[in-house]
Motif scaffolding. Structure first.
Motif, PDB file in Angstrom:
ATOM      1  N   LYS A  51      29.757  15.532  -1.894  1.00  0.00           N
ATOM      2  CA  LYS A  51      31.162  15.877  -1.614  1.00  0.00           C
ATOM      3  C   LYS A  51      31.659  16.929  -2.605  1.00  0.00           C
ATOM      4  N   LYS A  52      31.279  16.779  -3.864  1.00  0.00           N
ATOM      5  CA  LYS A  52      31.722  17.730  -4.899  1.00  0.00           C
ATOM      6  C   LYS A  52      31.264  19.143  -4.581  1.00  0.00           C
ATOM      7  N   TYR A  53      30.018  19.305  -4.158  1.00  0.00           N
ATOM      8  CA  TYR A  53      29.473  20.633  -3.902  1.00  0.00           C
ATOM      9  C   TYR A  53      29.643  21.075  -2.451  1.00  0.00           C
ATOM     10  N   ASP A  54      30.180  20.184  -1.607  1.00  0.00           N
ATOM     11  CA  ASP A  54      30.414  20.489  -0.193  1.00  0.00           C
ATOM     12  C   ASP A  54      29.120  20.933   0.489  1.00  0.00           C
ATOM     13  N   LEU A  55      28.053  20.216   0.192  1.00  0.00           N
ATOM     14  CA  LEU A  55      26.750  20.477   0.803  1.00  0.00           C
ATOM     15  C   LEU A  55      26.153  19.148   1.259  1.00  0.00           C
ATOM     16  N   ASP A  56      25.637  19.130   2.479  1.00  0.00           N
ATOM     17  CA  ASP A  56      25.009  17.916   2.991  1.00  0.00           C
ATOM     18  C   ASP A  56      23.672  17.684   2.292  1.00  0.00           C
ATOM     19  N   VAL A  57      23.281  16.414   2.229  1.00  0.00           N
ATOM     20  CA  VAL A  57      22.006  16.062   1.623  1.00  0.00           C
ATOM     21  C   VAL A  57      21.375  14.936   2.429  1.00  0.00           C
ATOM     22  N   ALA A  58      20.080  15.042   2.660  1.00  0.00           N
ATOM     23  CA  ALA A  58      19.294  13.960   3.262  1.00  0.00           C
ATOM     24  C   ALA A  58      18.328  13.467   2.201  1.00  0.00           C
ATOM     25  N   ASN A  59      18.153  12.158   2.122  1.00  0.00           N
ATOM     26  CA  ASN A  59      17.354  11.572   1.056  1.00  0.00           C
ATOM     27  C   ASN A  59      16.083  10.930   1.600  1.00  0.00           C
ATOM     28  N   VAL A  60      14.958  11.323   1.017  1.00  0.00           N
ATOM     29  CA  VAL A  60      13.651  10.758   1.338  1.00  0.00           C
ATOM     30  C   VAL A  60      13.032  10.317   0.022  1.00  0.00           C
ATOM     31  N   PHE A  61      12.447   9.114  -0.008  1.00  0.00           N
ATOM     32  CA  PHE A  61      11.971   8.568  -1.278  1.00  0.00           C
ATOM     33  C   PHE A  61      10.566   7.998  -1.159  1.00  0.00           C
ATOM     34  N   HIS A  62       9.756   8.209  -2.209  1.00  0.00           N
ATOM     35  CA  HIS A  62       8.626   7.312  -2.461  1.00  0.00           C
ATOM     36  C   HIS A  62       9.265   6.118  -3.187  1.00  0.00           C
ATOM     37  N   ALA A  63       9.868   5.261  -2.410  1.00  0.00           N
ATOM     38  CA  ALA A  63      10.780   4.277  -2.982  1.00  0.00           C
ATOM     39  C   ALA A  63      10.101   3.312  -3.944  1.00  0.00           C
ATOM     40  N   GLY A  64       8.851   2.969  -3.678  1.00  0.00           N
ATOM     41  CA  GLY A  64       8.191   1.982  -4.508  1.00  0.00           C
ATOM     42  C   GLY A  64       8.023   2.398  -5.953  1.00  0.00           C
ATOM     43  N   ASP A  65       7.828   3.705  -6.202  1.00  0.00           N
ATOM     44  CA  ASP A  65       7.676   4.154  -7.583  1.00  0.00           C
ATOM     45  C   ASP A  65       8.874   4.962  -8.069  1.00  0.00           C
ATOM     46  N   VAL A  74      21.254   3.065  11.763  1.00  0.00           N
ATOM     47  CA  VAL A  74      21.049   2.493  10.429  1.00  0.00           C
ATOM     48  C   VAL A  74      21.473   3.502   9.366  1.00  0.00           C
ATOM     49  N   GLY A  75      21.878   2.960   8.210  1.00  0.00           N
ATOM     50  CA  GLY A  75      22.194   3.817   7.070  1.00  0.00           C
ATOM     51  C   GLY A  75      20.970   4.154   6.249  1.00  0.00           C
ATOM     52  N   SER A  76      19.918   3.340   6.374  1.00  0.00           N
ATOM     53  CA  SER A  76      18.647   3.619   5.699  1.00  0.00           C
ATOM     54  C   SER A  76      17.530   2.904   6.438  1.00  0.00           C
ATOM     55  N   LEU A  77      16.335   3.467   6.323  1.00  0.00           N
ATOM     56  CA  LEU A  77      15.152   2.893   6.958  1.00  0.00           C
ATOM     57  C   LEU A  77      14.070   2.766   5.910  1.00  0.00           C
ATOM     58  N   LEU A  78      13.508   1.572   5.799  1.00  0.00           N
ATOM     59  CA  LEU A  78      12.461   1.287   4.826  1.00  0.00           C
ATOM     60  C   LEU A  78      11.153   1.056   5.575  1.00  0.00           C
ATOM     61  N   LEU A  79      10.096   1.780   5.168  1.00  0.00           N
ATOM     62  CA  LEU A  79       8.757   1.575   5.714  1.00  0.00           C
ATOM     63  C   LEU A  79       7.906   0.907   4.645  1.00  0.00           C
ATOM     64  N   VAL A  80       7.353  -0.240   4.977  1.00  0.00           N
ATOM     65  CA  VAL A  80       6.544  -1.006   4.029  1.00  0.00           C
ATOM     66  C   VAL A  80       5.182  -1.259   4.653  1.00  0.00           C
ATOM     67  N   GLU A  81       4.136  -0.744   4.024  1.00  0.00           N
ATOM     68  CA  GLU A  81       2.785  -0.974   4.532  1.00  0.00           C
ATOM     69  C   GLU A  81       2.059  -1.952   3.626  1.00  0.00           C
ATOM     70  N   GLY A 113       0.825  -1.200   0.000  1.00  0.00           N
ATOM     71  CA  GLY A 113       0.000   0.000   0.000  1.00  0.00           C
ATOM     72  C   GLY A 113       0.861   1.251   0.000  1.00  0.00           C
ATOM     73  N   GLY A 114       2.027   1.165   0.628  1.00  0.00           N
ATOM     74  CA  GLY A 114       2.996   2.258   0.624  1.00  0.00           C
ATOM     75  C   GLY A 114       4.377   1.710   0.912  1.00  0.00           C
ATOM     76  N   MET A 115       5.393   2.303   0.302  1.00  0.00           N
ATOM     77  CA  MET A 115       6.769   1.880   0.565  1.00  0.00           C
ATOM     78  C   MET A 115       7.672   3.109   0.458  1.00  0.00           C
ATOM     79  N   GLU A 116       8.195   3.533   1.586  1.00  0.00           N
ATOM     80  CA  GLU A 116       8.995   4.751   1.670  1.00  0.00           C
ATOM     81  C   GLU A 116      10.354   4.445   2.261  1.00  0.00           C
ATOM     82  N   MET A 117      11.323   5.269   1.912  1.00  0.00           N
ATOM     83  CA  MET A 117      12.678   5.056   2.406  1.00  0.00           C
ATOM     84  C   MET A 117      13.301   6.377   2.813  1.00  0.00           C
ATOM     85  N   MET A 118      14.082   6.356   3.880  1.00  0.00           N
ATOM     86  CA  MET A 118      14.858   7.510   4.325  1.00  0.00           C
ATOM     87  C   MET A 118      16.289   7.059   4.576  1.00  0.00           C
ATOM     88  N   ASP A 119      17.264   7.919   4.250  1.00  0.00           N
ATOM     89  CA  ASP A 119      18.643   7.563   4.563  1.00  0.00           C
ATOM     90  C   ASP A 119      18.957   7.979   5.998  1.00  0.00           C
TER      91      ASP A 119
END
Length: 495
Positions: free
Chosen positions: A371-385, A283-290, A258-264
Motif C-alpha cells: 500500500k505504501k509503494y502503491d504496487l501490487d505484490v504476489a507472494n510465493v514461498f519455499h515455506a518450509g525453510d 482462498v487467501g493462501s494455498l499450501l502444498l505439502v508433499e 519432502g516439500g512445502m510451498e505456499m502461494m498467496d
C-alpha cells in the motif's frame, strides 16, 4: 609527440583481445558483433542490461585455463555465465570484460550407482541430471523452478534451492566434488566421490561464491533413490497468516515434508489461469505439502497434517490420489513466476529468508508496504525453510515505478534481516543486494570476506562489482553503478 585518441586505444585493445581469444578457441566461439552480443546483455534480472566487451565460449577445461591465464597476464576482467537465469544480476556483463559462457560444457561424464553419484560438466542443466538417472530409479534432489534451463555450475555458484530442499538440502548438501580453474589458470580438484574431505572445506567455500573465486568446469553430485511413494496435500486458507501458521505448526510437530510451498491469493489466481490444474480461487493462501517415504508412513503423516490444517480453520483440503495428480499440484507452483508475467508488464522477484515462526508477521508487513509503494505484490514461498519470493509488479514505462519497486524490494530485505533472517536464500547477492550487505554484515565481517576474495583473486578480475559494495585490501576497483536500468561505468574504459 601526439598521444593516441583514447577511443582508438580502447578499440585497439579490444581487437587485440579478440585475436588472442581466437588463438585459444575456434573463431565462431568468440562473439564480438553488437547484434550477437545483445543476447548476453542481461540475465534473469532483466531490469539491468549492459553489452559485454566480447563473449567467449570455451569447450574444454584447458581452454578455460588458457583464457584465465591470458586475462591475468593482461589485466582483463571476466564474468562467468551459465544459462543466464540468475535473478540477482550475478551474470550481468561488464563493458570492459569478457563474458565467459559455459554452455558448451554440457556432457554427463560418468554415472556411478555404486557410490550414488554422477560426474557432469558445469553446463548440464539441473533437470538433465535427473533425466540421465531416472531410468534406474534415481534423481538429483535440488530442483529450482528454472531447473529445465538453469545449469549445475550456476546452481553451485548461487547455492540454489528448490521445492524439495526442505528435506533433502540445498546444492551444498548434494555435491561431492568440483573441478575448477583459478584466476591464474591453474586447474584444481576439490572433493571427489568420497563422502568427506580432509583439510579445509574449500568445497563449501566455493558453493555460493557467485563466480568470484574461480570458474567451475565439472561437478560431482549426489544422486538419490526415488522415494517408494509420494503424495501431496493442497490446503486452502482464508488468509496468508493462517497458511503461515500452518507451516510453523507442521514443522513444530516434528514433520519434515519432502516439500512445502505456499502461494498467496494473487499468486494462486495467476497460476491457475496459466496452467489450469484445479487450484481453488476462493482462498487467501494455498499450501502444498508433499510427504514421501514408505506408503504406510506417508498415509500416517497425511492424516497428521490434515488434522493440523483443520485446527487452523482450513477451508479446503485435497490429497493427491495418483502420481499424475501430484505432479499437477506442483505444476502451478513451478509456473508461478511466468504466470505473474502475464498480469504485469514487469515484475521484480525478491529473495530473502526468515525464521519460519515470523512468517505471519512478515506477510502482514509486506502487505502494508504494498500500500505504501502503491504496487501490487504476489507472494510465493519455499515455506518450509522460510525462503520468500515476493513478486513486485510494476511497469518500467511509467516514470518512477522501477525505482519504487527497487525501494519496495529493499525494504522487504531489510525486514528479513530485522526479524532474524538473511538477505538471500538461493538467488545470491549479485548486484541486486550488493549495496544492502552492510545491513546484515559489519565492516569487519565484510573485510574478512573480502580477504578470502583477495587470496583467490588478488587482481580482482573475476566478476568484479558483484557482492561487495566496496572492495578493500586489494587493488581498488570502481563500483558498478546502476541507473535507470542501465549499468554505468564512468571510471572504466568503454569498449
Amino acid at each position: 609527440m601526439k598521444m593516441p585518441d583514447p577511443d582508438q586505444a580502447v578499440l585497439a585493445r579490444r581487437a587485440e583481445i579478440i585475436v588472442a581469444m581466437r588463438t585459444i578457441v575456434p573463431d565462431q566461439s568468440v562473439i564480438s558483433e553488437e547484434r550477437e552480443l545483445a543476447v548476453y546483455e542481461s540475465d534473469g534480472l532483466t531490469a539491468y542490461h549492459q553489452l559485454p566487451m566480447i563473449v567467449v565460449l570455451p569447450e574444454t577445461t584447458a581452454q578455460v585455463s588458457q583464457v584465465l591465464a591470458y586475462c591475468q597476464r593482461n589485466n582483463v576482467k571476466i564474468v562467468p555465465r551459465g544459462a543466464g537465469t540468475s535473478l540477482s544480476g550475478g551474470a550481468l556483463p561488464l563493458a570492459d570484460g569478457i563474458t565467459l559462457g559455459l554452455g558448451k560444457f554440457n556432457r554427463v561424464l560418468e554415472i556411478d550407482y555404486d557410490n550414488r553419484c554422477a560426474r557432469v560438466q558445469t553446463g548440464v542443466t539441473n533437470l538433465a541430471i535427473s533425466q540421465a538417472v531416472e531410468g534406474d530409479g534415481f534423481y538429483y534432489a535440488p530442483d529450482p523452478s528454472s531447473q529445465i534451463a538453469c545449469t549445475i555450475g550456476g546452481n553451485v555458484a548461487e547455492n540454489s534451492g528448490g521445492v524439495h530442499c526442505l528435506k533433502y538440502g540445498l546444492t551444498t548438501n548434494n555435491i561431492l566434488g568440483l573441478e575448477m580453474v583459478l584466476p591464474d589458470g591453474e586447474i584444481i580438484r576439490l572433493g571427489g566421490k568420497h563422502m568427506d574431505s580432509e583439510g579445509y572445506d574449500l568445497l563449501g567455500l566455493m558453493t555460493g561464491s557467485e563466480g568470484l573465486l574461480g570458474i567451475i568446469t565439472e561437478v560431482t553430485v549426489r544422486i538419490l533413490p526415488k522415494p517408494t511413494s509420494a503424495r501431496a496435500l493442497m490446503i486452502g486458507f482464508e488468509t496468508s497468516e493462517a497458511g503461515g501458521q500452518c507451516v510453523a505448526n507442521i514443522i513444530g510437530a516434528g514433520i519434515i515434508p519432502g516439500g512445502m510451498e505456499m502461494m498467496d491469493g494473487p499468486a494462486v489466481e495467476a497460476a491457475e489461469a496459466f496452467v489450469q490444474v484445479g487450484y481453488p480461487l476462493d482462498v487467501g493462501s494455498l499450501l502444498l505439502v508433499e510427504l514421501d517415504g514408505p506408503p504406510a508412513e506417508v498415509d500416517y503423516l497425511i492424516e497428521r497434517v490434515r488434522s493440523i490444517a483443520d485446527e487452523l480453520g482450513a477451508v479446503s483440503i485435497r490429497v493427491s490420489q495418483s502420481e499424475e495428480e501430484r505432479e499437477q499440484f506442483w505444476a502451478g507452483r513451478k509456473a508461478a513466476f511466468p504466470a505473474i508475467g502475464r498480469l504485469t508488464p514487469d515484475y521484480y522477484c525478491m529473495d530473502g529468508t526468515i525464521p519460519r515462526h515470523r512468517l505471519p508477521e512478515v506477510l502482514s508487513r509486506v502487505a502494508e508496504m504494498s500500500k505504501k509503494y502503491d504496487l501490487d505484490v504476489a507472494n510465493v514461498f519455499h515455506a518450509g525453510d522460510g525462503n520468500l519470493h515476493p513478486l513486485i509488479m510494476y511497469d518500467s514505462n511509467n516514470p518512477g515505478e522501477l525505482e519504487r519497486a527497487e525501494d519496495f524490494g529493499s525494504d522487504i530485505l531489510r525486514l528479513c534481516v530485522e526479524v532474524g533472517g538473511v538477505l538471500t536464500g538461493e538467488h545470491g547477492v549479485g548486484v541486486e543486494k550488493r549495496d544492502l550487505m552492510g545491513v546484515m554484515f559489519s565492516e569487519i565481517d565484510l573485510n574478512q570476506q573480502q580477504r578470502v576474495k583477495c587470496a583467490f583473486d588478488p587482481q580482482q578480475l573475476l566478476n568484479p562489482g558483484k557482492v561487495f559494495p566496496t572492495l578493500h585490501r586489494c587493488a581498488e576497483l570502481g563500483r558498478v553503478h546502476i541507473h535507470r536500468g542501465k549499468t554505468r561505468f564512468p571510471d572504466l574504459p568503454r569498449f
